[in-house]
Design a protein around this motif. Sequence first.
Motif, PDB file in Angstrom:
ATOM      1  N   GLY A 143      -9.489 -18.391   2.030  1.00 40.34           N
ATOM      2  CA  GLY A 143     -10.952 -18.391   2.051  1.00 40.34           C
ATOM      3  C   GLY A 143     -11.563 -17.325   2.939  1.00 40.34           C
ATOM      4  O   GLY A 143     -12.777 -17.281   3.137  1.00 40.34           O
ATOM      5  N   SER A 144     -10.735 -16.448   3.495  1.00 37.34           N
ATOM      6  CA  SER A 144     -11.256 -15.516   4.489  1.00 37.34           C
ATOM      7  C   SER A 144     -11.725 -14.199   3.874  1.00 37.34           C
ATOM      8  O   SER A 144     -11.591 -13.156   4.497  1.00 37.34           O
ATOM      9  N   ILE A 145     -12.199 -14.234   2.667  1.00 39.94           N
ATOM     10  CA  ILE A 145     -12.723 -12.998   2.075  1.00 39.94           C
ATOM     11  C   ILE A 145     -14.047 -13.301   1.377  1.00 39.94           C
ATOM     12  O   ILE A 145     -14.215 -14.369   0.780  1.00 39.94           O
ATOM     13  N   LYS A 146     -14.979 -12.369   1.548  1.00 46.35           N
ATOM     14  CA  LYS A 146     -16.308 -12.558   0.936  1.00 46.35           C
ATOM     15  C   LYS A 146     -16.653 -11.326   0.133  1.00 46.35           C
ATOM     16  O   LYS A 146     -16.370 -10.216   0.555  1.00 46.35           O
ATOM     17  N   GLY A 147     -17.267 -11.510  -1.035  1.00 47.54           N
ATOM     18  CA  GLY A 147     -17.746 -10.375  -1.811  1.00 47.54           C
ATOM     19  C   GLY A 147     -16.624  -9.477  -2.287  1.00 47.54           C
ATOM     20  O   GLY A 147     -15.535  -9.946  -2.634  1.00 47.54           O
ATOM     21  N   PHE A 148     -16.884  -8.174  -2.281  1.00 45.15           N
ATOM     22  CA  PHE A 148     -15.950  -7.188  -2.820  1.00 45.15           C
ATOM     23  C   PHE A 148     -15.136  -6.555  -1.684  1.00 45.15           C
ATOM     24  O   PHE A 148     -15.693  -6.165  -0.662  1.00 45.15           O
ATOM     25  N   ALA A 149     -13.842  -6.450  -1.888  1.00 46.14           N
ATOM     26  CA  ALA A 149     -13.002  -5.738  -0.913  1.00 46.14           C
ATOM     27  C   ALA A 149     -11.956  -4.920  -1.660  1.00 46.14           C
ATOM     28  O   ALA A 149     -11.386  -5.393  -2.651  1.00 46.14           O
ATOM     29  N   ALA A 150     -11.731  -3.686  -1.203  1.00 45.19           N
ATOM     30  CA  ALA A 150     -10.723  -2.816  -1.848  1.00 45.19           C
ATOM     31  C   ALA A 150      -9.572  -2.564  -0.879  1.00 45.19           C
ATOM     32  O   ALA A 150      -9.783  -2.432   0.336  1.00 45.19           O
ATOM     33  N   PHE A 151      -8.361  -2.516  -1.438  1.00 47.08           N
ATOM     34  CA  PHE A 151      -7.169  -2.241  -0.631  1.00 47.08           C
ATOM     35  C   PHE A 151      -6.272  -1.231  -1.329  1.00 47.08           C
ATOM     36  O   PHE A 151      -6.021  -1.353  -2.536  1.00 47.08           O
ATOM     37  N   ASN A 152      -5.759  -0.297  -0.566  1.00 45.95           N
ATOM     38  CA  ASN A 152      -4.752   0.635  -1.080  1.00 45.95           C
ATOM     39  C   ASN A 152      -3.407  -0.068  -1.179  1.00 45.95           C
ATOM     40  O   ASN A 152      -2.991  -0.734  -0.218  1.00 45.95           O
ATOM     41  N   LEU A 153      -2.728   0.099  -2.304  1.00 43.23           N
ATOM     42  CA  LEU A 153      -1.326  -0.334  -2.380  1.00 43.23           C
ATOM     43  C   LEU A 153      -0.465   0.914  -2.541  1.00 43.23           C
ATOM     44  O   LEU A 153      -0.345   1.480  -3.636  1.00 43.23           O
ATOM     45  N   GLY A 154       0.071   1.367  -1.444  1.00 39.81           N
ATOM     46  CA  GLY A 154       0.955   2.533  -1.422  1.00 39.81           C
ATOM     47  C   GLY A 154       1.893   2.379  -0.235  1.00 39.81           C
ATOM     48  O   GLY A 154       1.753   1.430   0.552  1.00 39.81           O
ATOM     49  N   THR A 155       2.834   3.304  -0.101  1.00 36.16           N
ATOM     50  CA  THR A 155       3.775   3.211   1.028  1.00 36.16           C
ATOM     51  C   THR A 155       3.276   3.986   2.245  1.00 36.16           C
ATOM     52  O   THR A 155       3.731   3.772   3.352  1.00 36.16           O
ATOM     53  N   GLY A 156       2.400   4.961   1.993  1.00 34.01           N
ATOM     54  CA  GLY A 156       1.959   5.845   3.069  1.00 34.01           C
ATOM     55  C   GLY A 156       2.809   7.111   3.154  1.00 34.01           C
ATOM     56  O   GLY A 156       2.561   7.985   3.979  1.00 34.01           O
ATOM     57  N   GLN A 157       3.799   7.190   2.270  1.00 29.75           N
ATOM     58  CA  GLN A 157       4.726   8.339   2.297  1.00 29.75           C
ATOM     59  C   GLN A 157       4.641   9.096   0.972  1.00 29.75           C
ATOM     60  O   GLN A 157       4.751   8.483  -0.088  1.00 29.75           O
ATOM     61  N   GLY A 158       4.450  10.411   1.049  1.00 26.55           N
ATOM     62  CA  GLY A 158       4.384  11.203  -0.182  1.00 26.55           C
ATOM     63  C   GLY A 158       5.706  11.902  -0.481  1.00 26.55           C
ATOM     64  O   GLY A 158       6.412  12.312   0.441  1.00 26.55           O
ATOM     65  N   TYR A 159       6.025  12.024  -1.761  1.00 29.26           N
ATOM     66  CA  TYR A 159       7.205  12.801  -2.188  1.00 29.26           C
ATOM     67  C   TYR A 159       6.796  13.786  -3.272  1.00 29.26           C
ATOM     68  O   TYR A 159       5.956  13.480  -4.114  1.00 29.26           O
ATOM     69  N   SER A 160       7.426  14.963  -3.248  1.00 33.02           N
ATOM     70  CA  SER A 160       7.122  15.982  -4.260  1.00 33.02           C
ATOM     71  C   SER A 160       7.880  15.680  -5.547  1.00 33.02           C
ATOM     72  O   SER A 160       8.823  14.871  -5.559  1.00 33.02           O
ATOM     73  N   VAL A 161       7.489  16.370  -6.614  1.00 29.46           N
ATOM     74  CA  VAL A 161       8.169  16.185  -7.909  1.00 29.46           C
ATOM     75  C   VAL A 161       9.660  16.515  -7.747  1.00 29.46           C
ATOM     76  O   VAL A 161      10.528  15.758  -8.206  1.00 29.46           O
ATOM     77  N   LEU A 162       9.948  17.622  -7.063  1.00 29.87           N
ATOM     78  CA  LEU A 162      11.364  18.005  -6.948  1.00 29.87           C
ATOM     79  C   LEU A 162      12.146  17.058  -6.039  1.00 29.87           C
ATOM     80  O   LEU A 162      13.343  16.833  -6.254  1.00 29.87           O
TER      81      LEU A 162
END
Length: 231
Positions: A143-162
């Motif tokens: 119950g601890s959320i009101k209205g609209f909230a957005a969250f990123n779902l990622g690891t925080g780590q980027g990798y290149s195509v190669l």
Amino acid sequence: MAEAEVFNLVYSSSATVYGEPQFLPLTESHPTGNCTNPYGKTKYFTEEILKDLCTADDRWRVISLRYFNPVGAHKSGKIGEDPNGIPNNLMPFISQVAIGRRDKLLVYGDDYDTVDGTGVRDYIHIVDLAEGHVKALDKFRTGSIKGFAAFNLGTGQGYSVLEMVKAFEKASGRPVKYEIVARRPGDVGTSYADPTLAMKQLAWKAKRGINEMCEDTWRWQNNNPNGFAKL
Ligand SMILES: O=c1ccn([C@@H]2O[C@H](COP(=O)(O)OP(=O)(O)O[C@H]3O[C@H](CO)[C@@H](O)[C@H](O)[C@H]3O)[C@@H](O)[C@H]2O)c(=O)[nH]1
């Protein structure tokens, strides 16, 4: 939903709502809407409508999960990604090259300002992503959320195509042939998440790394060389 008196909604949004990053890592407060493709716009518009809905009627609670780049498969090797036709996304394409269904990967550009010039993304294991949804549902229950909230779902780590190609070759033990071609219109150079907010407010964190993403994808592909098609 309103007729059925269901006012909690988990929305599958996307990191593409951020468009060309103005700063990295991307936080949820990064401006949205300046999208580089129509798909991103649809996600952006839907978020805006959901925000309006929450403002207009305070019975509504919406958690918008902004997915970065979902990849991987279930550990069982029974559930995986089998896009129709020629895959648009990197991971299924690499996987189909490794299994021999496609000749080579076309790498879209090697002149980005990244570690090796190829595009960098925040790949996230599909099971981590699924767990993010369970945490969102928990949040409604507490119950601890009101209205609209957005969250990123990622690891925080980027990798290149190669880097992804190399990791996949290691996981599969197969070569992944590739050719560098021009940039794909609408692609950004680098995108990765700041996942801190989801950690703090949803008690969620991605646990699976790049090797596990590739190993699980390969297990499914190897068990299902032709995907789910009945031959
Ligand atoms: O055949 C391919 C496919 C992709 N890429 C590159 O690989 C990276 C990842 O591309 P892709 O897997 O297509 O993902 P994105 O373009 O980042 O878009 C994904 O990630 C977005 C979230 O950031 C989602 O909204 C989109 O639905 C989803 O397709 C990019 O640098 C592409 O240029 C190639 O070089 N060759």
